[in-house]
Motif scaffolding. Structure first.
Motif, mmCIF file in Angstrom:
data_model
loop_
_atom_site.group_PDB
_atom_site.id
_atom_site.type_symbol
_atom_site.label_atom_id
_atom_site.label_comp_id
_atom_site.label_asym_id
_atom_site.label_seq_id
_atom_site.Cartn_x
_atom_site.Cartn_y
_atom_site.Cartn_z
ATOM 1 N N PHE A 50 9.340 70.922 63.438
ATOM 2 C CA PHE A 50 8.145 70.992 64.286
ATOM 3 C C PHE A 50 7.267 69.817 63.911
ATOM 4 O O PHE A 50 6.552 69.838 62.910
ATOM 5 C CB PHE A 50 7.438 72.329 64.032
ATOM 6 C CG PHE A 50 6.369 72.664 65.028
ATOM 7 C CD1 PHE A 50 6.680 73.019 66.331
ATOM 8 C CD2 PHE A 50 5.040 72.669 64.657
ATOM 9 C CE1 PHE A 50 5.696 73.355 67.248
ATOM 10 C CE2 PHE A 50 4.041 73.004 65.552
ATOM 11 C CZ PHE A 50 4.367 73.340 66.854
ATOM 12 N N HIS A 150 10.752 72.577 73.216
ATOM 13 C CA HIS A 150 9.730 73.320 73.955
ATOM 14 C C HIS A 150 9.978 73.302 75.459
ATOM 15 O O HIS A 150 9.412 74.106 76.207
ATOM 16 C CB HIS A 150 8.335 72.759 73.666
ATOM 17 C CG HIS A 150 8.151 71.348 74.118
ATOM 18 N ND1 HIS A 150 7.750 71.033 75.394
ATOM 19 C CD2 HIS A 150 8.324 70.174 73.471
ATOM 20 C CE1 HIS A 150 7.682 69.716 75.517
ATOM 21 N NE2 HIS A 150 8.027 69.161 74.368
ATOM 22 N N HIS A 178 7.877 69.089 69.498
ATOM 23 C CA HIS A 178 6.453 69.212 69.212
ATOM 24 C C HIS A 178 5.944 70.430 69.989
ATOM 25 O O HIS A 178 6.710 71.106 70.676
ATOM 26 C CB HIS A 178 5.679 67.944 69.591
ATOM 27 C CG HIS A 178 5.769 67.561 71.035
ATOM 28 N ND1 HIS A 178 6.674 66.641 71.512
ATOM 29 C CD2 HIS A 178 5.072 67.973 72.119
ATOM 30 C CE1 HIS A 178 6.524 66.486 72.820
ATOM 31 N NE2 HIS A 178 5.562 67.291 73.218
ATOM 32 N N CYS A 187 11.146 78.396 72.453
ATOM 33 C CA CYS A 187 10.643 77.550 71.366
ATOM 34 C C CYS A 187 9.681 78.335 70.476
ATOM 35 O O CYS A 187 9.738 78.231 69.251
ATOM 36 C CB CYS A 187 9.954 76.318 71.946
ATOM 37 S SG CYS A 187 9.424 75.122 70.694
ATOM 38 N N TYR A 191 10.064 79.134 66.608
ATOM 39 C CA TYR A 191 8.942 78.777 65.728
ATOM 40 C C TYR A 191 8.541 79.988 64.883
ATOM 41 O O TYR A 191 8.375 79.884 63.660
ATOM 42 C CB TYR A 191 7.774 78.303 66.575
ATOM 43 C CG TYR A 191 6.450 78.205 65.847
ATOM 44 C CD1 TYR A 191 6.109 77.072 65.111
ATOM 45 C CD2 TYR A 191 5.535 79.256 65.897
ATOM 46 C CE1 TYR A 191 4.899 76.986 64.443
ATOM 47 C CE2 TYR A 191 4.319 79.179 65.245
ATOM 48 C CZ TYR A 191 4.001 78.046 64.513
ATOM 49 O OH TYR A 191 2.784 77.973 63.854
ATOM 50 N N ILE A 211 7.793 72.296 59.158
ATOM 51 C CA ILE A 211 6.711 72.482 60.127
ATOM 52 C C ILE A 211 5.464 71.750 59.662
ATOM 53 O O ILE A 211 4.942 72.026 58.578
ATOM 54 C CB ILE A 211 6.405 73.985 60.318
ATOM 55 C CG1 ILE A 211 7.635 74.692 60.902
ATOM 56 C CG2 ILE A 211 5.190 74.175 61.218
ATOM 57 C CD1 ILE A 211 7.480 76.190 61.045
ATOM 58 N N GLU A 213 1.660 71.166 60.811
ATOM 59 C CA GLU A 213 0.652 71.663 61.734
ATOM 60 C C GLU A 213 -0.660 71.868 60.989
ATOM 61 O O GLU A 213 -0.687 71.978 59.764
ATOM 62 C CB GLU A 213 1.100 72.988 62.351
ATOM 63 C CG GLU A 213 1.300 74.086 61.324
ATOM 64 C CD GLU A 213 1.793 75.389 61.935
ATOM 65 O OE1 GLU A 213 1.842 75.479 63.175
ATOM 66 O OE2 GLU A 213 2.119 76.308 61.164
#
Length: 234
Positions: A50, A150, A178, A187, A191, A211, A213
């Motif tokens: 991600f 995604h 992303h 997605c 996730y 990941i 974020e």
């Protein structure tokens, strides 16, 4: 080592593809270097990456796909660059074709077509595949690269391909994406699964979650926190 011997495409065409620190430490080394003690095969079979735009996802995936198809010791390996539409799937695949054209040892004995790359000696292929699930059945994938995951509209293509991974000794599925805007997409399901593995709520030692974020309360306008979401920042 094989991936780092490749070259960049686009604006950096011809320059060595030196892995960035996060690519080496969090992606390539764990995926290919962590082996099971009982049989010596790879531990990780799925990556959920991600990452933001501009993090070098597609070039890294292209080089990794070349390795899986050409250098992994798998007879008649089938590697697929997968995306929601054929044009997006070609993003990774076109990167791979250019990398091979810059590498005489990889190009030797290789047939490069619009949507496929074929090595005669090993009967291995590296192909483009888009979201027509009907064409995915009957394949024996050694490597799957889901680019911009995604954008997948449903689970059909993903399920059709990943269920076939059992036909190989140590297959690898790479999900790179992303953030999207659909909170009910496949997605988001993957996730949530990856987050569960990270937290320890889900026990799956074959899944590698990577990941980047921000936390919900982080100020996205503050440059001091941008590195949390973008390993390439700066």
């Amino acid at each position: 080592d094989v991936i780092s011997r490749l070259t960049h495409t686009g604006d950096f065409a011809g320059r060595p593809f030196d892995l960035m620190e996060y690519q080496a430490k969090l992606l390539t080394r764990p995926l290919f270097g962590w082996k099971r003690t009982n049989d010596g095969l790879r531990r990780f079979r799925k990556l959920f990456g991600f990452l933001p735009k501009g993090a070098g996802k597609s070039p890294w995936a292209a080089g990794t796909g070349i390795y899986l198809a050409r250098c992994d010791g798998e007879a008649a390996a089938e590697v697929y660059a997968v995306a929601n539409d054929r044009q997006q799937a070609r993003t990774v695949h076109d990167n791979a074709k250019i990398m091979i054209e810059y590498a005489p040892l990889l190009e030797a004995g290789c047939v490069i077509l619009k949507d496929s790359i074929y090595w005669k000696a090993s009967h291995s292929t590296y192909m483009v595949l888009s979201s027509d699930a009907a064409t995915a059945h009957g394949k024996r994938p050694h490597g799957l690269i889901f680019d911009e995951f995604h954008g997948q509209p449903d689970r059909d293509l993903y399920e059709a391909l990943t269920r076939s991974l059992i036909k190989r000794r140590q297959p690898m599925s790479l999900i790179i994406t992303h953030a999207g805007v659909d909170d009910e997409s496949i997605c988001v399901e993957e996730y949530d699964y990856a987050k569960g593995v990270l937290s320890g709520m889900i026990l799956d030692d074959t899944c590698l979650p990577v990941i980047f974020e921000l936390a919900p309360k982080d100020d996205w306008t503050d440059p001091a926190v941008l590195l949390k979401a973008n390993p390439n920042f700066g």
